[in-house]
Design a protein around this motif. Structure first.
Motif, short mmCIF file in Angstrom:
data_model
loop_
_atom_site.label_atom_id
_atom_site.label_comp_id
_atom_site.label_asym_id
_atom_site.label_seq_id
_atom_site.Cartn_x
_atom_site.Cartn_y
_atom_site.Cartn_z
N GLY A 297 0.80 -1.17 0.08
CA GLY A 297 -0.16 -0.12 0.11
C GLY A 297 0.84 1.36 0.08
N ALA A 298 1.91 1.34 0.91
CA ALA A 298 2.84 2.45 0.82
C ALA A 298 3.44 2.49 -0.68
N LEU A 299 3.91 1.40 -1.03
CA LEU A 299 4.61 1.69 -2.31
C LEU A 299 3.58 2.12 -3.39
N LEU A 300 2.53 1.65 -3.70
CA LEU A 300 1.45 2.04 -4.43
C LEU A 300 1.01 3.40 -4.15
N LEU A 301 1.13 3.95 -2.93
CA LEU A 301 0.58 5.44 -2.73
C LEU A 301 1.85 6.12 -3.22
N LEU A 302 3.30 5.98 -3.27
CA LEU A 302 4.26 6.66 -3.72
C LEU A 302 4.35 6.66 -5.31
N TRP A 303 3.98 5.37 -5.71
CA TRP A 303 4.11 5.05 -7.25
C TRP A 303 2.89 5.91 -8.11
N THR A 304 1.73 5.74 -7.44
CA THR A 304 0.55 6.32 -8.14
C THR A 304 0.66 7.47 -8.80
N PRO A 305 1.12 8.76 -8.04
CA PRO A 305 1.29 10.09 -8.60
C PRO A 305 2.37 10.23 -9.71
#
Length: 221
Positions: A53-61
């Motif tokens: 979840g943390a990685l996806l939160l960083l990668w999404t933008p």
């Protein structure tokens, strides 16, 4: 006659954004579900879900910025954070795969399981880890030059492969292999739905990536 289901690149972009947001929400739901269920060793998947979840939160933008055609600088702190986090997450997921998928299958820990089905499940889960690694690796490279058609094409192919693997994971989650330790109906539904959301997210991302590439390749009028 034009199809009513044809969308322009701006619309496919919005679908991809919403797909990523819903996928992030599904990971948060998995975290809550895992904590509520508890049980022996529950913290092992919990670490995976929180880190994912943390990685996806960083990668999404970053991927959103790339889909808009705006380069992500190599000095961007968000890009540096993704580059720092994703190898550790992939290594952790690889370790979980070795411990709970490959080793039990090779050692015959569950002799009643069909060996062909077991091999298929082990292969799907292992390839999923490898494809995740490639997606994060290649996406960080492609983000610096969003107009690179070769990079976009390779990334779109990886999104497509990831979607196919997610579809297989939906099946394995919803219909556990006979002879494996039984799972509760809640576990089956939770993991099947999460994999389903991931499947849709990858397909929407691929759609937006391909649509954007077509838009960029249009000849000037």
């Amino acid at each position: 006659m034009n199809s009513p289901f044809r969308f322009n690149s701006a619309q496919t972009f919005q679908f991809a954004v919403w797909g990523l947001r819903i996928r992030l929400a599904s990971l948060l739901a998995l975290v809550v579900f895992t904590v509520s269920q508890g049980g022996a060793g529950f913290w092992l998947p919990l670490i995976d879900f929180v880190a994912s979840g943390a990685l996806l939160l960083l990668w999404t933008p970053l991927i959103i910025q790339s889909l808009r055609g705006r380069p992500v600088l190599t000095t961007d702190p968000r890009r540096a954070a993704v580059a720092l986090v994703y190898p550790w997450l992939i290594a952790y997921e690889g370790a979980l795969w070795l411990l709970f998928s490959l080793f039990p299958a090779v050692s015959g820990s569950f002799p009643e399981v069909n060996p062909v089905a077991s091999a298929a499940q082990v292969t799907v889960s292992g390839v999923s880890v490898a494809v995740s690694f490639l997606i994060y690796l290649l996406s960080l490279r492609q983000m610096t030059n969003p107009a690179d058609t070769t990079g976009r094409s390779h990334l779109a192919e990886l999104f497509n492969l990831a979607a196919a693997l997610s579809a297989a994971s939906v099946v394995f989650s919803a219909v556990p292999l006979k002879g494996m330790p039984p799972q509760s109906a809640a576990d089956q539904w939770a993991y099947a739905l999460a994999n389903g959301v991931e499947l849709v997210s990858w397909l929407l991302l691929r759609w937006a990536m391909v649509s954007g590439k077509v838009e960029q390749n249009k000849a000037p009028e």
